[in-house]
Design a protein around this motif. Structure first.
Motif, short mmCIF file in Angstrom:
data_model
loop_
_atom_site.label_atom_id
_atom_site.label_comp_id
_atom_site.label_asym_id
_atom_site.label_seq_id
_atom_site.Cartn_x
_atom_site.Cartn_y
_atom_site.Cartn_z
N VAL A 80 36.72 52.72 -9.33
CA VAL A 80 35.51 53.16 -10.24
C VAL A 80 35.93 52.27 -11.64
O VAL A 80 36.91 52.07 -11.80
CB VAL A 80 36.02 54.69 -10.48
CG1 VAL A 80 35.12 55.19 -11.41
CG2 VAL A 80 35.76 55.43 -9.05
N ALA A 81 34.84 52.27 -12.22
CA ALA A 81 34.71 51.59 -13.61
C ALA A 81 34.89 52.79 -14.47
O ALA A 81 34.11 53.60 -14.60
CB ALA A 81 33.50 50.79 -13.73
N LEU A 82 35.80 53.09 -15.14
CA LEU A 82 36.24 54.01 -16.33
C LEU A 82 35.66 53.50 -17.45
O LEU A 82 36.23 52.57 -18.11
CB LEU A 82 37.53 54.50 -16.31
CG LEU A 82 37.89 55.45 -17.43
CD1 LEU A 82 37.34 56.53 -17.74
CD2 LEU A 82 39.55 55.40 -17.71
N LEU A 83 34.42 53.79 -18.23
CA LEU A 83 34.15 53.38 -19.50
C LEU A 83 34.52 54.47 -20.66
O LEU A 83 34.27 55.56 -20.51
CB LEU A 83 32.51 53.40 -19.48
CG LEU A 83 31.80 52.02 -18.83
CD1 LEU A 83 32.19 51.91 -17.17
CD2 LEU A 83 30.10 52.01 -18.89
N THR A 129 30.90 49.75 -7.86
CA THR A 129 29.34 50.54 -8.06
C THR A 129 29.49 51.88 -8.33
O THR A 129 28.78 52.73 -8.47
CB THR A 129 28.75 50.15 -6.70
OG1 THR A 129 29.32 50.73 -5.67
CG2 THR A 129 28.48 48.69 -6.80
N GLN A 130 30.62 52.42 -8.94
CA GLN A 130 30.95 53.63 -9.33
C GLN A 130 31.33 53.72 -10.63
O GLN A 130 32.43 52.97 -11.00
CB GLN A 130 32.00 54.45 -8.65
CG GLN A 130 31.76 54.73 -7.17
CD GLN A 130 32.69 55.44 -6.35
OE1 GLN A 130 32.36 56.44 -5.86
NE2 GLN A 130 33.94 54.94 -6.01
N PHE A 131 30.77 54.58 -11.59
CA PHE A 131 30.69 54.51 -12.96
C PHE A 131 31.36 56.01 -13.47
O PHE A 131 30.46 57.20 -13.27
CB PHE A 131 30.00 54.16 -13.68
CG PHE A 131 29.51 52.33 -13.48
CD1 PHE A 131 30.13 51.43 -13.91
CD2 PHE A 131 28.86 52.09 -12.16
CE1 PHE A 131 29.86 50.28 -13.59
CE2 PHE A 131 28.64 50.94 -11.84
CZ PHE A 131 29.21 49.85 -12.65
N ALA A 184 41.52 54.47 -8.13
CA ALA A 184 42.16 53.51 -6.90
C ALA A 184 42.50 52.08 -7.34
O ALA A 184 41.64 51.66 -8.42
CB ALA A 184 41.00 53.56 -5.76
N PRO A 185 43.51 51.43 -6.75
CA PRO A 185 43.55 50.17 -7.13
C PRO A 185 42.43 49.29 -7.02
O PRO A 185 41.41 49.50 -6.19
CB PRO A 185 44.36 49.63 -6.01
CG PRO A 185 44.96 50.84 -5.56
CD PRO A 185 44.19 51.99 -5.62
N GLY A 186 42.20 48.19 -8.02
CA GLY A 186 40.76 47.37 -8.08
C GLY A 186 39.83 48.26 -9.01
O GLY A 186 38.89 47.51 -9.33
N SER A 187 40.15 49.31 -9.58
CA SER A 187 39.54 50.08 -10.59
C SER A 187 39.21 49.38 -11.88
O SER A 187 40.31 48.58 -12.28
CB SER A 187 39.85 51.49 -10.83
OG SER A 187 39.59 52.40 -9.60
N LEU A 188 38.32 49.49 -12.83
CA LEU A 188 38.34 49.07 -14.05
C LEU A 188 38.21 49.77 -15.07
O LEU A 188 37.85 50.82 -14.94
CB LEU A 188 36.86 48.08 -14.16
CG LEU A 188 36.87 46.98 -13.02
CD1 LEU A 188 35.30 46.38 -13.06
CD2 LEU A 188 37.83 45.79 -13.23
#
Length: 270
Positions: free
Chosen positions: A153-156, A73-75, A182-186
Motif C-alpha cells: 500500500v502507498a501511505l500518503l 496500486t493501493q493508496f 506489507a513489505p514493499g509498501s511506500l
C-alpha cells in the motif's frame, strides 16, 4: 453569516480550517470568508504560499505515478483535504484502472465533499478519522473492505504531519501505520520546514503565528527531524529533498523560489 448549501450541518463556519485554507490557496471554491481572511493574513508574511501548495500537489501526483510504476496500486491518503483537480484516485486510475484509494480526513467539509465527488466510485472511499488515532483508521470498514493489507500500500501523508505537535507523538502514529503495511509498501510525505523558504526565519514566523492563532499550530521541523519519519522505510532516490527536486518532469531551476520550501520524500518498507 450565510451557510452555503454545500456546507455540512453542524460545523462552525466562523472558525478557520486548514483544509479549507489549503483549498483557497489552490484556487478552490469550498472555503468560507473566515478561511480566506486567515489565508490572506498568512500570505502577508509568506506571499508564495500558493506556489508551495501547487508544488506539493505536483509532487503528490508524481509520487502516485511512481507508486503505480512500482507495482503499488493501493493508496491510503491521510489528511487528504478537499478534493481538487488531479486527486489521488484520478491520477492512480489513469495509470492503473484497478487502483484503489481510501481518503482520510477529520474536516467535515473535506469528508462531505469527498463523498460527493466519489459517489458511484466503487474503487475509492472516504473515511472521517484522525491521524492521531491510527488504529481507528486501520480497523475501519472502509480500509478493510477496499484495501488488501497483505499486499503493498502507498501511505500518503502529504502536508499533514506538520499539523501534529510533538505531544501528539507523530512519529509513533507513523510507525503504527507503517507497521501495518506489507513489505514493499511506500511511505509518501511532505513536511513544512524553515529550510528552503526564501525568507528569514523571523519573517516566516509570521505565517506560523497565523496558524497558531487559529489553534492549528504549524510545526516547522528540520530535515533531520523529518527524516526520522522514514524509520523502517529507506528512502528511494533522490532521498528527502525539496518538492521540485523529487524526480522532476521539467527543470527544477525553472520553479518559483517558494516551491523549494520544506521537504518531500518516498520510502519503501523493507
Amino acid at each position: 453569516m450565510e451557510r452555503p448549501a454545500w456546507a455540512p450541518p453542524g460545523i462552525d463556519i466562523s472558525v478557520p480550517s486548514v483544509s479549507r485554507m489549503y483549498d483557497f490557496y489552490l484556487g478552490g471554491s469550498h472555503n468560507f470568508e473566515v478561511d480566506r481572511e486567515a489565508a490572506r493574513k498568512a500570505m502577508e508574511f509568506m506571499p508564495g504560499l500558493p506556489k508551495i501548495m501547487q508544488a506539493n500537489r505536483a509532487f503528490m501526483r508524481r509520487a502516485v505515478r511512481f507508486a503505480v510504476d512500482s507495482g503499488v496500486t493501493q493508496f491510503l491518503d491521510i489528511g487528504s483535504g478537499i478534493p481538487t483537480f488531479g486527486n489521488v484516485h484520478e491520477v492512480a486510475q489513469a495509470a492503473s484502472p484497478d487502483a484503489r484509494v481510501v481518503y482520510v480526513d477529520h474536516d467535515p467539509v473535506a469528508v462531505a465533499h469527498s463523498r460527493a465527488v466519489l459517489e458511484g466510485e466503487d474503487r475509492a472511499a472516504v473515511l472521517a478519522a484522525d491521524l492521531r488515532k491510527p488504529l481507528e483508521i486501520l480497523h475501519s470498514p472502509e480500509v478493510r473492505q477496499l484495501l488488501d493489507m497483505d499486499k503493498p500500500v502507498a501511505l500518503l501523508l502529504v502536508a499533514v504531519l506538520h499539523f501534529l505537535e510533538d505531544e501528539d507523538e507523530p512519529e509513533k502514529a507513523v510507525a503504527e501505520l507503517v507497521d501495518a503495511l506489507a513489505p514493499g509498501s511506500l511511505l509518501v510525505l511532505t513536511h513544512a520546514s524553515y529550510e528552503g523558504i526564501p525568507l528569514s526565519q523571523d519573517e516566516a514566523e509570521g505565517t506560523v503565528g497565523v496558524y497558531r492563532n487559529i489553534r492549528n499550530p504549524l510545526v516547522m521541523r528540520s530535515h533531520a527531524e523529518i527524516s526520522r519519519f522514514f524509520e523502517g522505510c529507506p528512502l528511494v532516490e533522490p532521498g528527502l529533498v525539496s518538492m521540485p527536486e523529487w524526480r522532476p518532469e521539467s527543470p527544477a531551476d525553472e520553479e518559483d523560489p517558494y516551491a523549494f520550501s520544506g521537504f518531500a520524500g518516498v520510502g519503501r518498507k523493507a
